[in-house]
Write an enzyme that holds these catalytic residues in place. Structure first.
Site, short mmCIF file in Angstrom:
data_model
loop_
_atom_site.label_atom_id
_atom_site.label_comp_id
_atom_site.label_asym_id
_atom_site.label_seq_id
_atom_site.Cartn_x
_atom_site.Cartn_y
_atom_site.Cartn_z
N SER A 153 -4.58 -5.93 1.19
CA SER A 153 -4.22 -4.75 0.17
C SER A 153 -3.45 -5.39 -0.74
CB SER A 153 -3.55 -3.79 1.05
OG SER A 153 -3.02 -2.76 0.10
N TYR A 163 2.98 -0.56 6.97
CA TYR A 163 1.89 -0.95 6.35
C TYR A 163 1.89 -2.32 5.68
CZ TYR A 163 -2.73 -0.85 3.99
OH TYR A 163 -4.07 -1.14 3.48
N LYS A 182 0.50 -6.39 5.98
CA LYS A 182 -0.20 -6.83 5.22
C LYS A 182 0.28 -8.22 4.72
CE LYS A 182 -3.53 -3.89 5.38
NZ LYS A 182 -4.97 -4.30 6.00
N THR A 221 -11.81 5.78 0.47
CA THR A 221 -12.08 5.88 1.92
C THR A 221 -11.53 7.00 2.86
OG1 THR A 221 -10.22 4.23 2.72
CG2 THR A 221 -12.15 3.10 1.67
#
Length: 281
Positions: free
Chosen positions: A149, A162, A166, A197
């Site tokens: 990301s 998160y 990554k 998404t």
């Protein structure tokens, strides 16, 4: 975006395993690779979605596909899934580590279980899939594609778990790339920007429950199909790093060399904050 569906035979009859392959970028990439003649192994948690996608790939793209229910956080389940794939197709040429989960909550309001679940899926899921598939990938001089990301190099507010997952992916797979030097295996890290998404529909909040998040105030959003096309093109060229961020070089340069400017100019927008907000919306 114009797609040269039959421009290359590189992936014809190649076996591609995609984790989290039933929605978003994973599904779009499965379709794109099916168009290129690949045989697909799709890992996901939803049996109905798997069956529907496998049928779609057969009906519309004449593609061989195997759909397997598998939680990538479960190492034994992943090992069994890879064994089934090898039994069915003879091996794995390309692994796409795509499965992921996100959250939106401040660090102080986030339970430890949320950090553990995000790392279990985003990081250890990739570890499990890669360890299980690597012997076959090495034997076939294949590829490992990792969905990271823009937060892999530029932090986003209220996504500490998160972001950490990554960053961990970059540390792992950049090291693995060096260790595999001379083996013929390519490792490509992909850093998409904001993409349309369903990831946020299943976002975790601080207590670990699932809550759909409101749309971010983030400007232009890419389609999963365009991201999949870019990944496909990058895989053809066996790229090492593919940055598809909507803010690409600006976020990378400012976060690395001008952190105060990044914090003031880009961080609020990237984190979904409107100019008038004091925190992420």
């Amino acid at each position: 975006m114009h797609r040269k569906v039959f421009a290359s035979k590189v992936f014809d009859r190649k076996v591609v395993m995609i984790s989290g392959g039933c929605a978003g970028i994973g599904r779009a990439l499965a379709v794109r690779l099916a168009q290129a003649g690949a045989r697909l192994v799709i890992l996901d948690l939803q049996r109905e979605a798997l069956d529907s996608l496998v049928q779609h790939l057969a009906d519309h793209h004449n593609a061989e596909a195997l759909g397997l229910c598998c939680d990538v956080a479960d190492a034994e389940a992943v090992t069994a899934a890879v064994a089934l794939a090898v039994e069915r197709f003879g091996g794995i040429d390309v692994l796409v580590n795509n499965a992921g989960v996100t959250h939106r909550s401040s660090f102080t309001d986030t339970d430890l279980g949320v950090f553990q679940r995000v790392m279990a899926v985003n990081y250890f899921g990739a570890v499990h899939c890669t360890q299980a598939a690597l012997p076959s990938i090495i034997a076939r001089r294949g590829q490992i594609i990792v969905l990271s990301s823009l937060s892999g190099f530029a932090p986003l507010l209220y996504r500490s778990a998160y972001n950490a997952s990554k960053h961990a992916l970059h540390g792992l797979f950049e090291t693995l790339r060096y260790e595999l030097k001379g083996s013929g295996v390519n490792v490509m890290l992909v850093c998409p920007g904001f993409t349309a998404t369903d990831l946020r529909k299943n976002a975790l909040v601080g207590d670990g429950s699932v809550a759909a998040q409101p749309p971010l105030a983030m400007g232009k959003v890419a389609s999963p199909q365009d991201v999949a096309e870019a990944i496909y093109s990058g895989a053809l060229k066996r790229r090492r790093l593919l940055v598809l961020s909507n803010v690409d070089w600006r976020a990378r340069v400012l976060a690395r060399f001008f952190p105060r400017v990044f914090e003031r100019v880009l961080l609020p927008r990237l984190s979904g904050m409107k100019p008038s907000e004091g925190e992420a919306g």
